[in-house]
Design a protein around this motif. Structure first.
Motif, short mmCIF file in Angstrom:
data_model
loop_
_atom_site.label_atom_id
_atom_site.label_comp_id
_atom_site.label_asym_id
_atom_site.label_seq_id
_atom_site.Cartn_x
_atom_site.Cartn_y
_atom_site.Cartn_z
N UNK A 1 -55.30 -55.26 -49.15
CA UNK A 1 -56.28 -54.90 -50.17
C UNK A 1 -57.29 -53.86 -49.72
N UNK A 2 -57.38 -53.58 -48.42
CA UNK A 2 -58.31 -52.56 -47.94
C UNK A 2 -57.79 -51.17 -48.30
N UNK A 3 -58.70 -50.21 -48.37
CA UNK A 3 -58.38 -48.85 -48.80
C UNK A 3 -57.61 -48.04 -47.76
N UNK A 4 -56.96 -47.00 -48.26
CA UNK A 4 -56.24 -46.03 -47.44
C UNK A 4 -57.06 -44.74 -47.39
N UNK A 5 -57.16 -44.13 -46.19
CA UNK A 5 -57.73 -42.80 -46.01
C UNK A 5 -56.84 -42.09 -45.01
N UNK A 6 -56.37 -40.91 -45.37
CA UNK A 6 -55.43 -40.18 -44.51
C UNK A 6 -55.96 -39.97 -43.10
N UNK A 7 -57.22 -39.58 -42.96
CA UNK A 7 -57.73 -39.26 -41.63
C UNK A 7 -58.46 -40.40 -40.93
N UNK A 8 -58.82 -41.44 -41.66
CA UNK A 8 -59.62 -42.48 -41.03
C UNK A 8 -59.04 -43.87 -41.09
N UNK A 9 -58.10 -44.08 -41.98
CA UNK A 9 -57.52 -45.42 -42.11
C UNK A 9 -56.11 -45.28 -42.67
N UNK A 10 -55.21 -44.81 -41.84
CA UNK A 10 -53.83 -44.64 -42.28
C UNK A 10 -52.93 -45.68 -41.60
N UNK A 11 -51.63 -45.53 -41.72
CA UNK A 11 -50.72 -46.55 -41.19
C UNK A 11 -50.79 -46.67 -39.67
N UNK A 12 -51.03 -45.57 -38.97
CA UNK A 12 -51.12 -45.62 -37.50
C UNK A 12 -52.40 -46.36 -37.08
N UNK A 13 -53.51 -46.03 -37.71
CA UNK A 13 -54.76 -46.72 -37.42
C UNK A 13 -54.62 -48.21 -37.71
N UNK A 14 -53.95 -48.53 -38.80
CA UNK A 14 -53.75 -49.92 -39.21
C UNK A 14 -52.98 -50.70 -38.14
N UNK A 15 -51.90 -50.13 -37.65
CA UNK A 15 -51.08 -50.80 -36.63
C UNK A 15 -51.88 -50.97 -35.34
N UNK A 16 -52.65 -49.96 -34.96
CA UNK A 16 -53.49 -50.07 -33.76
C UNK A 16 -54.49 -51.21 -33.91
N UNK A 17 -55.13 -51.31 -35.08
CA UNK A 17 -56.10 -52.37 -35.32
C UNK A 17 -55.42 -53.75 -35.24
N UNK A 18 -54.27 -53.86 -35.86
CA UNK A 18 -53.56 -55.15 -35.87
C UNK A 18 -53.25 -55.62 -34.45
N UNK A 19 -52.99 -54.69 -33.56
CA UNK A 19 -52.65 -55.04 -32.18
C UNK A 19 -53.87 -55.00 -31.25
N UNK A 20 -55.07 -54.94 -31.84
CA UNK A 20 -56.29 -55.03 -31.04
C UNK A 20 -56.58 -53.81 -30.19
N UNK A 21 -56.01 -52.67 -30.55
CA UNK A 21 -56.25 -51.44 -29.79
C UNK A 21 -57.51 -50.76 -30.29
N UNK A 22 -58.16 -50.00 -29.44
CA UNK A 22 -59.40 -49.29 -29.77
C UNK A 22 -59.16 -48.26 -30.87
N UNK A 23 -60.21 -47.98 -31.65
CA UNK A 23 -60.08 -46.92 -32.67
C UNK A 23 -59.82 -45.57 -32.00
N UNK A 24 -59.13 -44.71 -32.70
CA UNK A 24 -58.91 -43.35 -32.20
C UNK A 24 -60.16 -42.52 -32.42
N UNK A 25 -60.25 -41.39 -31.79
CA UNK A 25 -61.39 -40.50 -31.96
C UNK A 25 -61.48 -40.06 -33.42
N UNK A 26 -60.35 -39.91 -34.09
CA UNK A 26 -60.36 -39.53 -35.50
C UNK A 26 -61.02 -40.60 -36.34
#
Length: 125
Positions: free
Chosen positions: A80-105
């Motif tokens: 239900x959370x929003x999508x943003x191409x540069x700040x919250x996309x599928x790669x960022x989502x997978x990183x978050x799910x696995x407890x990885x740090x946010x990217x610089x982007x």
């Protein structure tokens, strides 16, 4: 197409689109996939066939974390959370799910959005 029993909760999966790009998601229980999908405007849960849409699914395994069920749980909580191409996309989502740090982007986008909100027109409640 792969069977839902080929995957474990927390596995990172992807499908190819646009020739060279990939769309990523996280496997949850019963073989469902949770991904942050621009086509649907945010984080959704889908069956394997809906995620694949006729394309071959690649299983990348559990990522860099060993908490498969924790990753699946984190992914599912974001539905239900929003999508943003540069700040919250599928790669960022997978990183978050696995407890990885946010990217610089992600950090830059969050800073920009916060600054924009502070400087934008005042809203009346």
């Amino acid at each position: 197409m792969n069977d839902k029993y080929d995957y474990r909760p927390g596995d990172v999966v992807s499908v190819r689109f646009g020739g060279v790009l990939r769309h990523y998601g996280v496997v949850t229980w019963d073989g469902r996939i949770v991904s942050n999908n621009g086509r649907y405007g945010g984080v959704v849960t889908q069956s394997l066939s809906a995620f694949a849409r006729g394309r071959e699914i690649t299983n990348h395994g559990p990522g860099e974390s060993s908490g498969d069920y924790l990753a699946a749980s984190r992914a599912h909580r974001r539905v239900g959370h929003d999508y943003h191409l540069t700040g919250s996309n599928c790669v960022h989502f997978v990183r978050h799910a696995h407890g990885r740090s946010p990217t610089i982007t992600q950090i830059a986008r969050g800073t920009f959005e916060a600054f924009k909100d502070m400087m934008g027109p005042k809203r009346r409640w």
